[in-house]
Design an enzyme around this catalytic site. Structure first.
Site, PDB file in Angstrom:
ATOM      1  N   TYR A  51     -14.179  -8.220  14.087  1.00  0.00           N
ATOM      2  CA  TYR A  51     -13.865  -7.944  12.688  1.00  0.00           C
ATOM      3  C   TYR A  51     -13.665  -9.249  11.936  1.00  0.00           C
ATOM      4  O   TYR A  51     -13.097 -10.212  12.471  1.00  0.00           O
ATOM      5  CB  TYR A  51     -12.598  -7.089  12.605  1.00  0.00           C
ATOM      6  N   ASP A  65      -4.235 -13.067  -0.361  1.00  0.00           N
ATOM      7  CA  ASP A  65      -5.262 -12.023  -0.334  1.00  0.00           C
ATOM      8  C   ASP A  65      -5.195 -11.192  -1.615  1.00  0.00           C
ATOM      9  O   ASP A  65      -4.763 -10.037  -1.613  1.00  0.00           O
ATOM     10  CB  ASP A  65      -5.050 -11.141   0.903  1.00  0.00           C
ATOM     11  N   ASP A  92     -14.947  -7.259   6.010  1.00  0.00           N
ATOM     12  CA  ASP A  92     -14.177  -6.785   4.860  1.00  0.00           C
ATOM     13  C   ASP A  92     -14.864  -7.267   3.576  1.00  0.00           C
ATOM     14  O   ASP A  92     -14.899  -8.457   3.298  1.00  0.00           O
ATOM     15  CB  ASP A  92     -12.764  -7.360   4.976  1.00  0.00           C
ATOM     16  N   ASP A  94     -13.935  -6.251   0.537  1.00  0.00           N
ATOM     17  CA  ASP A  94     -13.004  -6.007  -0.565  1.00  0.00           C
ATOM     18  C   ASP A  94     -13.501  -4.872  -1.457  1.00  0.00           C
ATOM     19  O   ASP A  94     -13.843  -3.813  -0.968  1.00  0.00           O
ATOM     20  CB  ASP A  94     -12.784  -7.300  -1.361  1.00  0.00           C
ATOM     21  N   HIS A 119     -16.819  -2.755   4.931  1.00  0.00           N
ATOM     22  CA  HIS A 119     -16.018  -1.731   4.249  1.00  0.00           C
ATOM     23  C   HIS A 119     -15.706  -2.162   2.819  1.00  0.00           C
ATOM     24  O   HIS A 119     -15.484  -3.331   2.526  1.00  0.00           O
ATOM     25  CB  HIS A 119     -14.758  -1.357   5.028  1.00  0.00           C
ATOM     26  N   GLU A 121     -13.356  -0.957  -0.582  1.00  0.00           N
ATOM     27  CA  GLU A 121     -12.119  -0.235  -0.842  1.00  0.00           C
ATOM     28  C   GLU A 121     -12.056   0.301  -2.266  1.00  0.00           C
ATOM     29  O   GLU A 121     -12.795  -0.155  -3.153  1.00  0.00           O
ATOM     30  CB  GLU A 121     -10.922  -1.141  -0.556  1.00  0.00           C
ATOM     31  N   CYS A 129      -3.442  -7.152  -0.853  1.00  0.00           N
ATOM     32  CA  CYS A 129      -3.274  -6.714   0.531  1.00  0.00           C
ATOM     33  C   CYS A 129      -2.890  -5.237   0.591  1.00  0.00           C
ATOM     34  O   CYS A 129      -2.018  -4.778  -0.152  1.00  0.00           O
ATOM     35  CB  CYS A 129      -2.208  -7.560   1.218  1.00  0.00           C
ATOM     36  N   ARG A 164     -12.971   2.383   2.441  1.00  0.00           N
ATOM     37  CA  ARG A 164     -11.527   2.280   2.672  1.00  0.00           C
ATOM     38  C   ARG A 164     -10.793   2.904   1.489  1.00  0.00           C
ATOM     39  O   ARG A 164     -11.093   2.606   0.336  1.00  0.00           O
ATOM     40  CB  ARG A 164     -11.128   0.814   2.816  1.00  0.00           C
ATOM     41  N   GLU A 194      -6.144   3.426   5.132  1.00  0.00           N
ATOM     42  CA  GLU A 194      -5.217   2.296   5.060  1.00  0.00           C
ATOM     43  C   GLU A 194      -3.775   2.735   4.872  1.00  0.00           C
ATOM     44  O   GLU A 194      -3.475   3.664   4.111  1.00  0.00           O
ATOM     45  CB  GLU A 194      -5.629   1.378   3.896  1.00  0.00           C
ATOM     46  N   ASN A 216      -6.221   0.915  10.987  1.00  0.00           N
ATOM     47  CA  ASN A 216      -5.858  -0.497  10.857  1.00  0.00           C
ATOM     48  C   ASN A 216      -4.506  -0.735  11.516  1.00  0.00           C
ATOM     49  O   ASN A 216      -3.482  -0.287  11.022  1.00  0.00           O
ATOM     50  CB  ASN A 216      -5.796  -0.885   9.376  1.00  0.00           C
TER      51      ASN A 216
END
Length: 304
Positions: A51, A65, A92, A94, A119, A121, A129, A164, A194, A216
């Site tokens: 990952y 983040d 990731d 975002d 992924h 989100e 985060c 996500r 998440e 996660n």
């Protein structure tokens, strides 16, 4: 040179393996790698995937983040990691780095970088985060547009599009479940749930959603650290440990640096360090030496 300067397995084959793993009855364990050498270690130990965390890429650049990293920065780190491992790499992405068209462009970049899946989100852009308070999510319709753009841009049908949802901590688990169903309808192959809290939360999500699910297991967040075997029994298909290797490394580095500062020597730290011989083993020094010998082991004729 197969598997030496670059992974022996093609990006296309890694994606096939990733999809097969998600469709199996075994949970895919996917630790985060903060650099390519850690990815090599993850593969050697026997995990199913690697990952690349957006939080880790940010932290590596000494940034929080909060959506400050760029598509090119994240893609390049993913490319570096995917290049050295035969395992599939999940990254990731975002919020897709902008509007739906940006999410589409992101998919093309990540495919070209050899990534197996990404992924996206449903947070408002710029994001934060997933285990912090104060998050906000976009409407279902907006996230569906984001996902449809990503799916439409995919050239390799085996590239995994993961959606996500951060809605559980904002709108509640029931709303997050309804979002997950809409995201699957929009073409998501995998749902990332998440910041769920307990095994019961994961069980509720699994019972309500037919699409493959990813958990996660990040430390110091809102989720109880549920063992992989338990998640597998619940029916989850994948689990990530996004920041574990960075946290382990930074804790050790800080402790060691403080001792060197205080004592003026690292002599007492040697048993806490990776030995040179072990590093060389991971780097496959001997194979490089063998290659050099094979290539340069020839003699020129005197008349040349």
């Amino acid at each position: 040179m197969t598997g030496l300067l670059a992974a022996a397995t093609s990006a296309a084959d890694k994606r096939i393996v990733f999809r097969a793993g998600l469709a199996s009855d075994r949970i895919q364990r996917i630790p985060g790698a903060f650099n390519p050498l850690v990815a090599r270690l993850i593969e050697e130990i026997g995990f199913e995937g690697v990952y690349v965390s957006g939080a880790v890429v940010s932290a590596d650049l000494a940034l929080p983040d909060i959506g400050l990293t760029t598509l090119t920065e994240v893609t390049e780190r993913g490319r570096q990691i995917a290049r050295v491992t035969d395992l599939p790499v999940l990254i990731d992405a975002d919020t897709g780095f902008g509007e739906p068209m940006s999410a589409a462009r992101t998919v093309t970049f990540l495919e070209d970088a050899g990534i197996a899946g990404a992924h996206f989100e449903d947070q408002v852009n710029p994001k934060r985060c997933g285990h912090l308070d104060g998050k906000a999510v976009v409407s279902v319709a907006e996230m569906v547009r984001r996902l449809r753009a990503a799916v439409a841009a995919r050239r390799d049908p085996n590239f995994v599009i993961c959606a996500r949802t951060d809605a559980a901590g904002i709108e509640g688990i029931d709303a997050a479940i309804e979002r997950a169903k809409a995201y699957a309808e929009a073409g998501a192959d995998l749902i990332f749930t998440e910041a769920l809290h307990t095994p019961a939360d994961f069980e509720k999500f699994r019972a309500a959603v037919d699409t493959p699910l990813l958990a996660n297991m990040t430390e110091f967040g809102k989720s109880e650290l549920v063992p992989a075997a338990t998640l597998e029994k619940i029916g989850y298909n994948a689990v990530i440990y996004p920041v574990s290797t960075l946290r382990l490394a930074m804790f050790a580095a800080e402790a060691g640096l403080r001792e060197i500062f205080a004592e003026g020597t690292q002599a007492s730290l040697l048993d806490r360090m990776q030995h040179r011989s072990r590093l060389y083993e991971l780097l496959q020094y001997e194979r490089y030496n063998e290659f050099d010998s094979d290539i340069f082991n020839f003699a020129l004729r005197k008349d040349q």
